[in-house]
Design an enzyme around this catalytic site. Sequence first.
Site, PDB file in Angstrom:
ATOM      1  N   GLY A  34       0.826  -1.199   0.000  1.00  0.00           N
ATOM      2  CA  GLY A  34       0.000   0.000   0.000  1.00  0.00           C
ATOM      3  C   GLY A  34       0.855   1.240   0.000  1.00  0.00           C
ATOM      4  O   GLY A  34       2.033   1.207  -0.368  1.00  0.00           O
ATOM      5  N   ASP A 148     -14.025   1.046   8.901  1.00  0.00           N
ATOM      6  CA  ASP A 148     -13.564   0.746   7.538  1.00  0.00           C
ATOM      7  C   ASP A 148     -13.868  -0.705   7.175  1.00  0.00           C
ATOM      8  O   ASP A 148     -13.032  -1.414   6.611  1.00  0.00           O
ATOM      9  CB  ASP A 148     -12.059   1.026   7.420  1.00  0.00           C
ATOM     10  CG  ASP A 148     -11.576   1.075   5.961  1.00  0.00           C
ATOM     11  OD1 ASP A 148     -12.427   1.284   5.064  1.00  0.00           O
ATOM     12  OD2 ASP A 148     -10.369   0.892   5.729  1.00  0.00           O
TER      13      ASP A 148
END
Length: 490
Positions: A34, A148
């Site tokens: 990421g 999330d």
Amino acid sequence: MSRPTSGRPSTAKSVAVIVPKLSGFVFTEKLGSGTYAVVYKAYRKSGSRQVVAIKCVLKSSLNKASTENLLTEIELLKKLNHENIVRLEDFQWDDQYIYLIMEYCSGGDLSNFIRSKRTLPENILKRFLQQIAKAMRYLREFNIAHMDLKPQNILLTSEYNPTLKIADFGFSKHLFKGDELHAMRGSPLYMAPEIICKGTYDSRVDLWSIGVIIYECLFGRAPFASRTFKELENKIWDSKPVEIPYGVNVSENCRDLILRLLRRDPDERITFDEFFNHPFVDLEHCASNESLSKAVNIVANAVKKDQNGEYKEAIKLYCDSLGHFMPAIHYEKDERKKEAIRAKVKDYMNRAEELKKLMKPKRPPPPVNGVKRTISEDPMEELTELCKDNEELTAAVTLIGAADTENSQENYEQALKHYELALSTFIKFLKEEKPGHRKDLIGKLSRSWMDEAEKIKMFLDVQNLQTEDTSAKEEENEKKYLYTEKCGIQ
């Protein structure tokens, strides 16, 4: 911001740095990457050579917000201990990296799983949802909101019969009653409308995200799937309620849950307590280490009722135990123990079927051949004669005759209907009729008809109870489902 998690494959471009090294571990394959971290599969050099996932966070890539997220994730994972939440084994650091040593989940994430199957059948979804619900109920005990939730942040321990693990707690927060947040958190496709439309929100955003996950599992796409953020925003602002795709077969309980989770107004959305107690979630019967003991306790009571001749109660308890034996079979990992449980379940269900047969109404004796009975020897003929001056009573006697015939032919539902219709007429008559032989005869016969109707009703009740051994069949269907695409079978 895209952030990797333990055991989750990713197509994101890796950070252009030297591959990290951590003393005591051998790094093997990269699992994902990421903005500021890379996740590697690794194993310990010593001992049992435990396989782990190591999230390597490049210190130089952290800004204030990402540092706060990382610290939050470490803080929360250190104290969380639940079978459906990814476990943090340890964390270390050196000059370049911070290392989060986490439990390895070999099944990838739920997003990849959904894509590989296109859609999930309702029974598989329900099992997954129960695990998510258990984790969320645990987080609620600590006043933690995940913020999330999405398929990419739900990991699978294996490809076959997996356990789900919620991961990525970087956006999570301790939220208490009345707390509200204002910063944009989460992934747009799974964000609750109040985050985008109002800018203020609370822990109820997790309920919306769960609704989106359920929708995607069943229908292969999110309810507001969009190519651009602007298109997504327009769909969210639209006041039209979320709809179940036309032509898709969804149970009523499942449909109700989806539509109550996906309410744009959080005040109209299902509450956490309502969610945990919803009949489709059915946490009472979810697979856990308590499933077998619950089943054994229920079946022990069934055996006692059986021995005492309380057959209807025994049948019901035998069937109730199945609701816990089935998840116990799914929870058990040892195949020999699974087979032993299945064998026991089959014995109990066979006994329930035997009891059903014992409770079957007895057929009325056949008429005596060649012998014409007098009216006094045949109460029904006598009653017919006594009622011939009353059309309503005559019709009721005819219904009783039809019910007796249907009962002898084992057409029990129709027989019960006719008994009940006739009895309603006779009971009304008994309240109004003056004392006399006709009233006495109707009263006597009505009691016998009521007994027969009650036997039939009881039999129909137990007949509708589910007693077939479905455990082996469901297990086989699941194996076929999970391996069909993997093996290229159409």
